[in-house]
Design an enzyme around this catalytic site. Structure first.
Site, PDB file in Angstrom:
ATOM      1  N   HIS A 196       0.804  -1.221   0.000  1.00 28.51           N
ATOM      2  CA  HIS A 196       0.000   0.000   0.000  1.00 28.51           C
ATOM      3  C   HIS A 196       0.839   1.274   0.000  1.00 28.51           C
ATOM      4  CE1 HIS A 196      -3.929  -1.858   0.349  1.00 28.51           C
ATOM      5  NE2 HIS A 196      -3.507  -2.622   1.334  1.00 28.51           N
ATOM      6  N   GLU A 253      -6.897 -12.511   5.923  1.00 26.67           N
ATOM      7  CA  GLU A 253      -7.762 -11.352   5.708  1.00 26.67           C
ATOM      8  C   GLU A 253      -8.927 -11.635   4.767  1.00 26.67           C
ATOM      9  OE1 GLU A 253      -5.486  -8.160   4.004  1.00 26.67           O
ATOM     10  OE2 GLU A 253      -4.379  -9.491   2.670  1.00 26.67           O
ATOM     11  N   ASP A 270      -9.851  -6.080   6.359  1.00 29.38           N
ATOM     12  CA  ASP A 270     -10.158  -6.788   5.118  1.00 29.38           C
ATOM     13  C   ASP A 270     -10.969  -8.054   5.384  1.00 29.38           C
ATOM     14  OD1 ASP A 270      -9.095  -5.285   2.887  1.00 29.38           O
ATOM     15  OD2 ASP A 270      -7.121  -5.657   3.707  1.00 29.38           O
TER      16      ASP A 270
END
Length: 276
Positions: free
Chosen positions: A46, A150, A176
């Site tokens: 990310h 996740e 998530d």
């Protein structure tokens, strides 16, 4: 401390507290490495880091004495896993694992033969301290291989995933996982985090990890639930990321200034922010 010792302490119940790094800044990484955290994770999933920034950040973390982890692109990110470990990272976090086959591929990329398929090369930062034989000969026991839990599919396949040789750590990503299980749609925020569905998924993760001697880790924002998860056996815990730290600390100062201005009869209020 070697990676093997680091993992042994985690398995023995010794907490290791850390932080994700999403700003592509070696300077910030170095300062945080000197702040007392046990480990720092460079988040290439990310964050906007290229390999040059990643290299500088790993070196900066090492200068402060913290362990360095790197979140790579995924189980099929062989190049990213190779680069992170060759650049001297102490371990990797592989996101979005759904099946046992994906988990096996992630482990394979991070382990040298015959336990895996990681490529050997010399010289490079990972081999500088102990030499080719000293590093390569011990890497399979020292490198931390963490898989991120996740998705609902990962929970469904957890019995098989947790039993795969070479999986050191299972890392719970509640945000998530809640999205994947449809809990953000079912519950008003933030009730999904204490829902019976998420608790059942977490309980399955804990049970399978303990059965196989796998370390438990997770990502939290802040410290309010740290004790709760320590009691559940989670030992590698992130309490946020560098950008969140910047926002919350800056926000605290801004709030102080707002109160000071009010006390002095001045008309000053904060602008709208990412936190408020």
């Amino acid at each position: 401390m070697t990676g093997a010792e680091f993992k042994a302490q985690l398995r023995a119940g010794q907490p290791k507290i850390g932080l994700f790094l999403n700003a592509h800044s070696p300077t910030v990484a170095e300062q945080l490495a000197h702040s007392g955290y046990d480990w720092l994770l460079v988040d290439t999933q990310h964050g906007p880091m290229d390999h040059q920034a990643l290299s500088a950040m790993i070196a900066a973390i090492a200068s402060g004495g913290a362990k360095s982890l790197v979140r790579v692109g995924g189980y099929d990110d062989r190049a990213g896993i190779q680069q992170a470990l060759d650049l001297g990272a102490d371990g990797i976090l592989v996101p979005y694992i759904n099946t046992a086959d994906e988990a096996r591929q992630a482990v394979s990329c991070a382990r040298y033969p015959t336990q895996g398929t990681r490529s050997v090369y010399f010289p490079q930062r990972s081999t500088n301290k102990d030499g080719l034989l000293g590093y390569v000969g011990n890497a399979n026991k020292n490198v931390v291989v963490a898989l991120q839990v996740e998705t609902a599919a990962c929970i469904k396949n957890m019995t098989e995933i947790a039993a795969i040789p070479g999986v050191d750590l299972l890392f719970l990503g509640q945000n998530d996982l809640c999205m994947s299980m449809g809990l953000f749609e079912k519950y008003e925020f933030p009730l999904m985090y204490t829902s019976t569905e998420l608790q059942a998924a977490t309980d399955k993760l804990i049970a399978e990890a303990k059965k196989n001697g796998v370390i438990l880790g997770l990502f939290l924002f802040g410290t309010s639930r740290v004790a709760e998860f320590m009691n559940k056996g989670f030992t590698l815990i992130s309490i946020g990321n560098d950008l969140h730290h910047v926002l919350t600390q800056a926000g605290a100062y801004v709030a102080d200034m707002e109160n000071i201005a009010k006390d002095k009869g001045k008309s000053w209020t904060r602008r709208s922010t990412a936190l408020f």
